[in-house]
Design an enzyme around this catalytic site. Structure first.
Site, PDB file in Angstrom:
ATOM      1  N   TYR A 114       0.801  -1.222   0.000  1.00  0.00           N
ATOM      2  CA  TYR A 114       0.000   0.000   0.000  1.00  0.00           C
ATOM      3  C   TYR A 114       0.840   1.281   0.000  1.00  0.00           C
ATOM      4  CZ  TYR A 114       0.665   1.271   4.947  1.00  0.00           C
ATOM      5  OH  TYR A 114       1.206   1.675   6.146  1.00  0.00           O
ATOM      6  N   TYR A 209      -4.618  13.567   4.706  1.00  0.00           N
ATOM      7  CA  TYR A 209      -3.754  14.144   5.738  1.00  0.00           C
ATOM      8  C   TYR A 209      -2.414  14.543   5.158  1.00  0.00           C
ATOM      9  CZ  TYR A 209      -1.867   9.354   6.229  1.00  0.00           C
ATOM     10  OH  TYR A 209      -1.309   8.114   6.014  1.00  0.00           O
TER      11      TYR A 209
END
Length: 217
Positions: A114, A209
């Site tokens: 990921y 974020y």
């Protein structure tokens, strides 16, 4: 020499030494630069990082001209094209072991983990092979960097781009680690890649974020 000019030159030297001390470059391999006004400062050709002084850092203007007793890195065209095509302030090019080894496969680094998402997409592209120091190599890298903050250069190494040298260095470290993990994993069995949907979810999460994560783009 202005304060900002001196600071940029010192930062280039500090990161050049850090990159070598981290084992990401050896001898006079690799190069790095930082945007300055309408041009950029870049490491010179054929000088080891440990021998660099502020006066050795070469400035190249927007017209590709320079006035210096030392020659700029042979990859100056690569840096010039990146600054012309992308809104970034720092470029790092290394011949680090695992990234260079993976680049010899001449294929994109896929979504096997990921963390590939931190490079801006579902993979890290590998630019086609071109002779080092040429405009053709620069053009190939530009194509591979669209929507990304890093790419591989076939049979060569890696390129990292970002807002500053610190962030670009972080990207170099991460890409080197990802290439290492991929090469280790392939020795253990058949890789199971993440789907486009799974990667899209991770990319979205990283962007949410961005301000708190210097590695996201």
């Amino acid at each position: 020499m202005s304060f900002s000019e001196k600071k940029i030159k010192s930062e280039i030297i500090n990161f050049a030494k850090l990159i070598d001390n981290s084992g990401l470059n050896r001898g006079t391999s690799g190069n790095l630069s930082h945007r300055f006004k309408e041009g950029f400062f870049i490491t010179p050709s054929a000088i080891k990082s440990g021998e660099l002084k502020n006066k050795d850092i070469v400035f190249i203007d927007k017209n590709c001209g320079y006035h210096h007793q030392l020659k700029p890195s042979s990859e100056w065209q690569l840096h010039h094209e990146i600054y012309k095509n992308f809104k970034v302030n720092a470029v790092i090019h290394t011949h680090s072991t695992y990234s260079s080894a993976f680049s010899c496969l001449q294929k994109n680094l896929p979504a096997f983990h990921y963390m590939i998402a931190i490079f801006g997409g579902e993979n890290v592209r590998c630019a086609r092979y071109e002779t080092f120091g040429t405009k053709k190599l620069a053009n190939a890298a530009i194509k591979a960097l669209v929507g990304r903050n890093a790419c591989l250069l076939a049979n060569h190494g890696l390129i990292s781009i970002n807002d500053n040298l610190s962030s670009a260095y972080d990207i170099v470290i991460e890409l080197e680690e990802m290439c290492k993990q991929y090469l280790v994993a392939t020795k253990m069995g058949t890789l199971k890649l993440l789907s486009k949907q799974e990667m899209a979810s991770v990319i979205k999460k990283f962007k949410s974020y961005k301000s708190a994560n210097s590695l996201s783009k």
